[in-house]
Design a protein around this motif. Structure first.
Motif, PDB file in Angstrom:
ATOM      1  N   GLN A 194       0.768  -1.298   0.050  1.00 22.06           N
ATOM      2  CA  GLN A 194      -0.005  -0.148  -0.069  1.00 22.06           C
ATOM      3  C   GLN A 194       0.918   1.171   0.104  1.00 22.06           C
ATOM      4  O   GLN A 194       1.657   1.312   0.928  1.00 22.06           O
ATOM      5  CB  GLN A 194      -0.957   0.263   1.200  1.00 22.06           C
ATOM      6  CG  GLN A 194      -1.744   1.190   1.369  1.00 22.06           C
ATOM      7  CD  GLN A 194      -2.899   1.163   2.453  1.00 22.06           C
ATOM      8  OE1 GLN A 194      -2.717   0.245   3.205  1.00 22.06           O
ATOM      9  NE2 GLN A 194      -3.582   2.187   2.429  1.00 22.06           N
ATOM     10  N   LEU A 195       0.774   2.077  -0.870  1.00 19.31           N
ATOM     11  CA  LEU A 195       1.656   3.424  -1.052  1.00 19.31           C
ATOM     12  C   LEU A 195       0.950   4.462  -0.373  1.00 19.31           C
ATOM     13  O   LEU A 195       1.601   5.143   0.144  1.00 19.31           O
ATOM     14  CB  LEU A 195       1.693   3.409  -2.820  1.00 19.31           C
ATOM     15  CG  LEU A 195       2.539   2.539  -3.431  1.00 19.31           C
ATOM     16  CD1 LEU A 195       2.568   2.918  -4.891  1.00 19.31           C
ATOM     17  CD2 LEU A 195       3.974   2.393  -3.046  1.00 19.31           C
ATOM     18  N   PHE A 196      -0.464   4.760  -0.392  1.00 15.15           N
ATOM     19  CA  PHE A 196      -0.952   5.740   0.066  1.00 15.15           C
ATOM     20  C   PHE A 196      -2.058   5.277   1.148  1.00 15.15           C
ATOM     21  O   PHE A 196      -2.619   4.145   0.989  1.00 15.15           O
ATOM     22  CB  PHE A 196      -1.918   6.471  -0.948  1.00 15.15           C
ATOM     23  CG  PHE A 196      -0.840   7.196  -1.808  1.00 15.15           C
ATOM     24  CD1 PHE A 196      -0.182   8.228  -1.331  1.00 15.15           C
ATOM     25  CD2 PHE A 196      -0.502   6.909  -3.226  1.00 15.15           C
ATOM     26  CE1 PHE A 196       0.694   9.194  -2.524  1.00 15.15           C
ATOM     27  CE2 PHE A 196       0.247   7.624  -3.962  1.00 15.15           C
ATOM     28  CZ  PHE A 196       0.947   8.605  -3.397  1.00 15.15           C
ATOM     29  N   ILE A 197      -2.331   6.160   2.161  1.00 18.66           N
ATOM     30  CA  ILE A 197      -3.611   6.312   3.037  1.00 18.66           C
ATOM     31  C   ILE A 197      -4.437   7.048   2.398  1.00 18.66           C
ATOM     32  O   ILE A 197      -3.989   8.328   2.187  1.00 18.66           O
ATOM     33  CB  ILE A 197      -3.105   6.441   4.462  1.00 18.66           C
ATOM     34  CG1 ILE A 197      -2.157   5.348   5.168  1.00 18.66           C
ATOM     35  CG2 ILE A 197      -4.420   6.628   5.213  1.00 18.66           C
ATOM     36  CD1 ILE A 197      -1.691   6.000   6.340  1.00 18.66           C
ATOM     37  N   ARG A 198      -5.607   6.657   2.259  1.00 22.88           N
ATOM     38  CA  ARG A 198      -6.830   7.420   1.530  1.00 22.88           C
ATOM     39  C   ARG A 198      -7.515   8.141   2.700  1.00 22.88           C
ATOM     40  O   ARG A 198      -7.938   7.239   3.580  1.00 22.88           O
ATOM     41  CB  ARG A 198      -7.705   6.457   0.574  1.00 22.88           C
ATOM     42  CG  ARG A 198      -7.311   6.457  -0.905  1.00 22.88           C
ATOM     43  CD  ARG A 198      -6.105   5.464  -0.796  1.00 22.88           C
ATOM     44  NE  ARG A 198      -5.998   5.024  -2.189  1.00 22.88           N
ATOM     45  CZ  ARG A 198      -5.077   4.203  -2.637  1.00 22.88           C
ATOM     46  NH1 ARG A 198      -4.123   3.784  -1.745  1.00 22.88           N
ATOM     47  NH2 ARG A 198      -4.865   3.883  -3.810  1.00 22.88           N
ATOM     48  N   HIS A 199      -7.619   9.485   2.773  1.00 22.21           N
ATOM     49  CA  HIS A 199      -8.202  10.131   3.867  1.00 22.21           C
ATOM     50  C   HIS A 199      -9.505  10.849   3.313  1.00 22.21           C
ATOM     51  O   HIS A 199      -9.690  11.326   2.188  1.00 22.21           O
ATOM     52  CB  HIS A 199      -7.340  11.308   4.168  1.00 22.21           C
ATOM     53  CG  HIS A 199      -6.315  10.714   5.123  1.00 22.21           C
ATOM     54  ND1 HIS A 199      -5.890  10.071   6.051  1.00 22.21           N
ATOM     55  CD2 HIS A 199      -5.054  10.914   4.352  1.00 22.21           C
ATOM     56  CE1 HIS A 199      -4.746   9.832   6.293  1.00 22.21           C
ATOM     57  NE2 HIS A 199      -3.968  10.261   5.170  1.00 22.21           N
TER      58      HIS A 199
END
Length: 324
Positions: A50-55
């Motif tokens: 996982q490259l990003f955390i989606r907010h």
């Protein structure tokens, strides 16, 4: 089996990581948000991480491993850029990526001919453009997001090299029915009694306010805007007068009102239009070629997209009589 990661996908990933938002990255690099989302999803599937955390409604942020991948991705893109440079030098051609920044108030006038004309002259150049205020452009030069930026000499910095190309003295903008509109020139003292609309961008606002300080007058600032076209529209609608240095060829605001350009009497420091680069970076062949085009196309006598310096139009104002 999944396909390998492409250079374009790396570019979309880096742009998203730097912007902290897919929509902001899409606006910056002029690519649709779904295309960027698809590239990130593909990279995550290809790497199995996982490259990003989606907010929700608040953008994205890099994961710990995403930050490591970001560092490597930037190095890969830099190496690819170097390959283009080596190839261009060996073939004596101009090709490869070119990232140009432009002051947002200047971009509509000068970039079509100067920047995109360069792209037409050298089809092997992969051109991208970013717009912003002076501070934003300098920060992108320092961070390596831009190769070169078209801007003013608003502030000096040891880590930025600035090459002046043309002088743009300040002038006064008034609406068609302003009491001063028919004068051949106006002084700062003439303007003191009237409300002013201020172009309120970093450094530019200080430049325009310095005109009042130098003259010993006090501005009656009635409105402010960070957008030059909004300022021109307010002037055209009679809200107040304003100052500018850039010279649009059109004397109409975007809502169809006439804007009159008057000479500002006295001696005032002009803005100097030119290009800026990071001082610690060696210019590639493509950046050097674009800088040469800027030196050839921009001078005190001619600036792409701008009216000539001698153009002032109070003589063409329709003077009304019997109207208060």
């Amino acid at each position: 089996m999944l396909s390998r990661i492409t250079q374009r996908q790396l570019e979309y990933f880096v742009a998203s990581g730097e912007a902290g938002s897919i929509s902001a990255a899409a606006e910056r690099i002029h690519v649709s948000s779904p295309s960027i989302s698809a590239a990130i999803t593909h990279m995550e599937a290809e790497l199995g991480i996982q490259l990003f955390i989606r907010h929700h409604a608040q953008g994205i942020s890099l994961t710990a491993v995403g930050r490591l991948v970001m560092q490597e991705a930037k190095q890969i893109l830099e190496q690819v850029s170097n390959l283009y440079t080596i190839a261009s030098e060996s073939l004596n051609t101009v090709r490869g990526p070119l990232r140009v920044g432009c002051l947002e108030s200047l971009a509509p006038m000068i970039t079509p001919e100067l920047v995109f004309g360069f792209g037409r002259a050298f089809p092997g150049v992969r051109l991208t453009q970013a717009e912003g205020n002076h501070e934003e452009l300098l920060e992108k030069l320092r961070s390596g997001e831009l190769d070169i930026a078209l801007t003013y000499d608003l502030v000096t910095s040891p880590d930025i090299d600035f090459q002046p190309l043309a002088q743009l003295p300040p002038y006064v903008m008034v609406g068609e029915y302003h009491p001063l509109a028919s004068l051949p020139a106006v002084s700062m003292q003439d303007l003191e009694a009237y409300p002013v609309v201020l172009l309120d961008t970093p450094w530019s606002r200080d430049y325009f306010l310095s005109l009042f300080i130098q003259a010993g007058t006090t501005p009656n600032i009635i409105m402010r805007s960070t957008n030059l076209e909004t300022v021109r529209a307010m002037v055209g609608n009679g809200i107040g007068y304003s100052f500018a240095n850039a010279r649009p060829k059109s004397n109409m605001s975007q809502d169809g009102k006439r804007v009159i350009r008057l000479r500002l009497a006295g001696t005032h420091r002009p803005m100097r239009l030119g290009y800026a680069t990071a001082s610690n970076t060696q210019l590639s062949r493509v950046v050097s070629a674009f800088a040469e085009r800027c030196r050839m196309f921009v001078s005190d006598q001619y600036i792409p997209g701008m009216a000539p310096p001698s153009f002032f139009d109070p003589h063409a104002v329709r003077v009304l009589t019997g109207v208060s």
